[in-house]
Design an enzyme around this catalytic site. Structure first.
Site, PDB file in Angstrom:
ATOM      1  N   VAL A  44      -1.675   2.708  -8.200  1.00 26.21           N
ATOM      2  CA  VAL A  44      -2.677   1.771  -7.653  1.00 26.21           C
ATOM      3  C   VAL A  44      -1.981   0.700  -6.807  1.00 26.21           C
ATOM      4  O   VAL A  44      -2.419   0.370  -5.690  1.00 26.21           O
ATOM      5  CB  VAL A  44      -3.509   1.134  -8.792  1.00 26.21           C
ATOM      6  CG1 VAL A  44      -4.490   0.119  -8.227  1.00 26.21           C
ATOM      7  CG2 VAL A  44      -4.245   2.196  -9.605  1.00 26.21           C
ATOM      8  N   CYS A  45      -0.871   0.172  -7.347  1.00 25.41           N
ATOM      9  CA  CYS A  45      -0.128  -0.879  -6.620  1.00 25.41           C
ATOM     10  C   CYS A  45       0.349  -0.378  -5.261  1.00 25.41           C
ATOM     11  O   CYS A  45       0.327  -1.126  -4.272  1.00 25.41           O
ATOM     12  CB  CYS A  45       1.095  -1.314  -7.425  1.00 25.41           C
ATOM     13  SG  CYS A  45       0.714  -1.984  -9.032  1.00 25.41           S
ATOM     14  N   THR A  46       0.759   0.877  -5.199  1.00 21.43           N
ATOM     15  CA  THR A  46       1.244   1.440  -3.933  1.00 21.43           C
ATOM     16  C   THR A  46       0.131   1.394  -2.887  1.00 21.43           C
ATOM     17  O   THR A  46       0.347   0.974  -1.741  1.00 21.43           O
ATOM     18  CB  THR A  46       1.727   2.891  -4.170  1.00 21.43           C
ATOM     19  OG1 THR A  46       2.748   2.854  -5.158  1.00 21.43           O
ATOM     20  CG2 THR A  46       2.256   3.522  -2.899  1.00 21.43           C
TER      21      THR A  46
END
Ligand code: BEZ
Length: 211
Positions: A44-46
């Site tokens: 998700v962070c990517t």
């Protein structure tokens, strides 16, 4: 300690993907968005970092600098930047703070122990030119944030900082706005030459004054 609206954003000096940064010096007299990520090399962070990189020119237009934070070290962030480019097509074009001792995460209350003892939640802080916190958001690790919403809030904050208005539900730049209740009808006639409509005595709408 929790950071609340109106608090002064804590200053810090940190290693980032763009070298050592003192937050207040880096931010200068503009606006800033500080946002945290649970950890590096997570899916998700990517996508989130790619999304913010893609929107960088929109933040620039609003005199707003963006800075991310993840508790992993800077060499890890630099390796991760390659994946972010591969996956999203966007170069990491803003600094990502390394906070391995979690000192900044603690100052900003980004660790919520009942969610995770070690990882930061997805916090967002919008910080005004006077270093006051104007918005806080807290998302769980499993939900990526909507950065168009962050831009929308900045538009509202910048408008309402200089005009006696508030913005209604789902407002976006260019839509009608609400005349604040501290302004009398007589004053409103002078302040808003385009006129206003009173839907209720406490709900008066007017075209966005700076358009
Ligand atoms: C993610 O960024 O994909 C993620 C991070 C921590 C927990 C779950 C998901």
């Amino acid at each position: 300690m929790a950071i609340r609206l109106g608090d002064t954003a804590p200053d810090f000096t940190a290693d980032t993907t763009e070298g050592k940064i003192n937050f207040y010096e880096w931010k200068g007299n503009g606006w800033a968005v500080l946002f945290s990520h649970p950890k590096d090399f997570t899916p998700v962070c990517t996508t989130e970092l790619g999304a913010v990189a893609r929107l960088k020119s929109e933040f620039d237009k609003r005199n707003t600098k963006v800075i991310g934070l993840s508790v992993d070290p800077v060499d890890s962030h630099r390796k991760w930047a390659g994946d972010i480019k591969d996956v999203t097509g966007s170069e990491l074009n803003f600094p990502l703070i390394a906070d391995p001792d979690r000192s900044i995460a603690m100052q900003y209350d980004m660790i919520h122990p009942n969610a995770s003892e070690t990882a930061t939640v997805r916090s967002v802080f919008i910080i005004a030119p006077d270093n006051k916190v104007k918005l806080t958001l807290t998302y769980p690790a499993s939900t990526g944030r909507n950065f168009q919403e962050v831009l929308r809030v900045i538009d509202s904050l910048q408008l309402t900082a200089t005009h006696s208005v508030a913005t209604p539900a789902d407002w976006k730049d260019g839509d009608d706005v609400i005349v604040v209740n501290s302004v009398s009808d007589e004053e409103a006639k002078k302040k808003f030459p385009k006129g206003f409509t009173a839907k209720k005595p406490y709900l008066r709408v007017t075209p966005q004054p700076n358009k």
